[in-house]
Design an enzyme around this catalytic site. Structure first.
Site, short mmCIF file in Angstrom:
data_model
loop_
_atom_site.label_atom_id
_atom_site.label_comp_id
_atom_site.label_asym_id
_atom_site.label_seq_id
_atom_site.Cartn_x
_atom_site.Cartn_y
_atom_site.Cartn_z
N ARG A 157 17.14 -46.59 1.16
CA ARG A 157 17.75 -45.77 0.55
C ARG A 157 16.99 -44.33 0.46
O ARG A 157 15.87 -44.47 0.21
CB ARG A 157 18.08 -46.03 -0.90
N HIS A 178 22.44 -42.11 8.26
CA HIS A 178 22.96 -43.53 7.57
C HIS A 178 23.74 -44.35 8.48
O HIS A 178 24.84 -44.78 7.84
CB HIS A 178 23.62 -43.23 6.29
P1 NDP Z 1 17.97 -58.14 -0.61
O1 NDP Z 1 18.28 -58.00 -2.05
O2 NDP Z 1 18.32 -59.39 0.24
O3 NDP Z 1 16.27 -57.72 -0.51
C1 NDP Z 1 15.78 -56.73 -1.04
C2 NDP Z 1 14.19 -56.99 -1.23
O4 NDP Z 1 13.62 -56.06 -1.98
C3 NDP Z 1 13.94 -58.46 -1.97
O5 NDP Z 1 12.99 -59.01 -1.22
C4 NDP Z 1 13.35 -58.05 -3.21
O6 NDP Z 1 12.20 -58.68 -3.80
C5 NDP Z 1 12.65 -56.60 -2.76
N1 NDP Z 1 12.63 -55.74 -3.77
C6 NDP Z 1 13.17 -55.25 -4.85
N2 NDP Z 1 12.86 -54.44 -5.73
C7 NDP Z 1 11.46 -54.44 -5.41
C8 NDP Z 1 10.47 -54.14 -6.22
N3 NDP Z 1 10.59 -53.18 -7.38
N4 NDP Z 1 9.29 -54.51 -5.46
C9 NDP Z 1 9.00 -55.10 -4.52
N5 NDP Z 1 10.15 -55.61 -3.77
C10 NDP Z 1 11.23 -55.38 -4.43
O7 NDP Z 1 18.75 -56.86 0.12
P2 NDP Z 1 18.95 -56.57 1.73
O8 NDP Z 1 17.96 -56.88 2.35
O9 NDP Z 1 20.32 -57.32 1.87
O10 NDP Z 1 19.23 -55.15 1.68
C11 NDP Z 1 18.04 -53.96 1.23
C12 NDP Z 1 18.77 -52.77 1.31
O11 NDP Z 1 18.76 -51.98 2.41
C13 NDP Z 1 20.16 -52.51 0.44
O12 NDP Z 1 19.88 -52.48 -0.71
C14 NDP Z 1 20.50 -51.24 1.11
O13 NDP Z 1 19.91 -50.24 0.01
C15 NDP Z 1 19.79 -51.16 2.33
N6 NDP Z 1 20.73 -51.05 3.33
C16 NDP Z 1 20.71 -49.82 4.04
C17 NDP Z 1 21.64 -49.91 5.10
C18 NDP Z 1 21.55 -48.66 6.24
O14 NDP Z 1 22.66 -48.58 6.95
N7 NDP Z 1 20.79 -47.72 6.01
C19 NDP Z 1 22.52 -50.81 5.53
C20 NDP Z 1 22.33 -51.88 4.60
C21 NDP Z 1 21.62 -52.06 3.52
P3 NDP Z 1 12.68 -60.25 -4.31
O15 NDP Z 1 13.22 -60.99 -3.00
O16 NDP Z 1 11.25 -60.96 -4.70
O17 NDP Z 1 13.83 -60.24 -5.23
C1 OXD Z 2 24.90 -50.54 2.86
C2 OXD Z 2 24.68 -49.29 3.68
O1 OXD Z 2 24.47 -50.61 1.81
O2 OXD Z 2 25.66 -49.11 4.54
O3 OXD Z 2 25.54 -51.51 3.78
O4 OXD Z 2 24.03 -48.46 3.23
#
Ligand code: NDP
Ligand code: OXD
Length: 317
Positions: free
Chosen positions: A232, A280
């Site tokens: 993000r 994005h």
């Molecule tokens: P998940 O919830 O599966 O994974 C998020 C990971 O981040 C988890 O491992 C979590 O740890 C870790 N995390 C969260 N907060 C913290 C913190 N404060 N410190 C350390 N680790 C942290 O999400 P996804 O992998 O499915 O997606 C990740 C992000 O990708 C989405 O939230 C979105 O913002 C972004 N995204 C962007 C897209 C784009 O086109 N650019 C498309 C899709 C998604 P834990 O497992 O221990 O909880």
């Molecule tokens: C998502 C994105 O969160 O596209 O899926 O950013």
């Protein structure tokens, strides 16, 4: 029994989203938010939203489930007046595969110095640059969740060394994992290419800043690290990232997300020769996959089974 009405936020500007949903849910009423001015929303039980107008969801008296049109949910959770019903995020092999592809592609572009070769091509210069091997580079994935782990699985066969950092302990064969704030610094110090796949929460706000960049490894073959942000935009401090890219603290970057989107026309990021800018699109949502996913979740729900991928609103992801 009539099936619950769906409210569809068609504001995401992707193809013929509405007709795909109307076809997929031919046995339900689908109300398109874009032309809902005079519609009666009192029957809406399910809302599919991306950036809902604040207060809208709370105003739906019979709402039972909110679905995010994407994997991230920060845009939905930013509504201070959300109803107390489950928020389900989008988890989908198509989206996951696209993200893994984006991460692998950008790690390879930096490894193979594609920006430098582009510049040489523009100048009609035939020059070979020193070429490190993937095995010499450590890719550190910040946010080692669903997408981060899928990216790791794509990077390992390409030869990269892979590290992962999450909140809680993770294990993956051939990946060195770190967790929690206490281990962040060690993780960064071993990382040549940092990939951000963290969700946006108060804890991750502006985490990609100068002090983080200065903590990354400078022992890699390019002498300075690379940052890839496909998480993000608000997790990056744009001004500090920019100065790191200008003064050599960073060798380069790939930025798919920005604090303000669309990126302003006069943003200096457009001009940097060591930065890839994309709008994005690292992992866009396929409307067909989303419709199928929502249909499956609704079937589970209406059969009395548990919904999947429910967001914890306190944790923020
Ligand atoms: P998940 O919830 O599966 O994974 C998020 C990971 O981040 C988890 O491992 C979590 O740890 C870790 N995390 C969260 N907060 C913290 C913190 N404060 N410190 C350390 N680790 C942290 O999400 P996804 O992998 O499915 O997606 C990740 C992000 O990708 C989405 O939230 C979105 O913002 C972004 N995204 C962007 C897209 C784009 O086109 N650019 C498309 C899709 C998604 P834990 O497992 O221990 O909880
Ligand atoms: C998502 C994105 O969160 O596209 O899926 O950013």
């Amino acid at each position: 029994m009539t099936k619950g009405t769906i409210l569809l936020d068609t504001k995401l500007d992707v193809g013929d989203r509405k007709s795909i949903f109307i076809d997929a849910f031919h046995d339900r009423t689908v109300i398109d938010l874009a032309d809902s001015d005079n519609a009666d929303l009192s029957d809406v039980r399910y809302a599919l939203v991306w950036l809902p107008e604040h207060g809208l969801l709370k105003s739906l008296p019979n709402l039972e489930i909110m679905f995010s049109l994407g994997a991230g949910v920060d845009h939905v959770l930013s509504d201070p007046d959300l109803p107390n019903v489950p928020l389900v995020r989008f988890v989908d092999p198509d989206l996951t595969g696209r993200m893994a592809e984006y991460v692998a592609m950008h790690c390879l572009l930096h490894l193979r110095q594609h920006k430098a070769y582009d510049a040489l091509q523009q100048a009609h210069i035939w020059r070979e640059l020193a070429q490190p091997a993937a095995q010499e580079i450590s890719v550190g994935i910040m946010g080692f969740g669903l997408l981060g782990q899928a990216a790791a699985e794509r990077l390992l066969p390409l030869g990269f060394k892979v590290k992962g950092w999450a909140r809680s302990q993770k294990t993956m064969t051939h990946v060195k994992t770190f967790h929690g704030d206490d281990q962040l610094s060690s993780f960064l110090q071993e990382t040549d290419i940092l990939v951000n796949l963290l969700p946006y929460t108060p804890q991750t706000h502006g985490i990609l800043n100068r002090s983080l960049c200065e903590n990354l490894s400078r022992n890699g073959p390019f002498g300075a690290p690379v940052v890839i942000n496909a998480g993000r935009g608000k997790s990056q401090n744009g001004a500090e990232l920019l100065s790191c890219l200008q003064d050599g603290v960073l060798h380069g970057a790939s930025l798919d997300v920005f604090e303000t989107e669309p990126l302003e026309k006069d943003s200096p990021f457009w001009e940097l020769t060591n930065v890839y800018v994309t709008p994005h699109v690292a992992a866009t949502t396929s409307p067909q996959s989303l419709a199928q996913y929502v249909a499956e979740q609704l079937q589970r729900y209406e059969n009395g089974e548990d919904l999947q991928n429910i967001v914890d609103p306190i944790r923020g992801y």
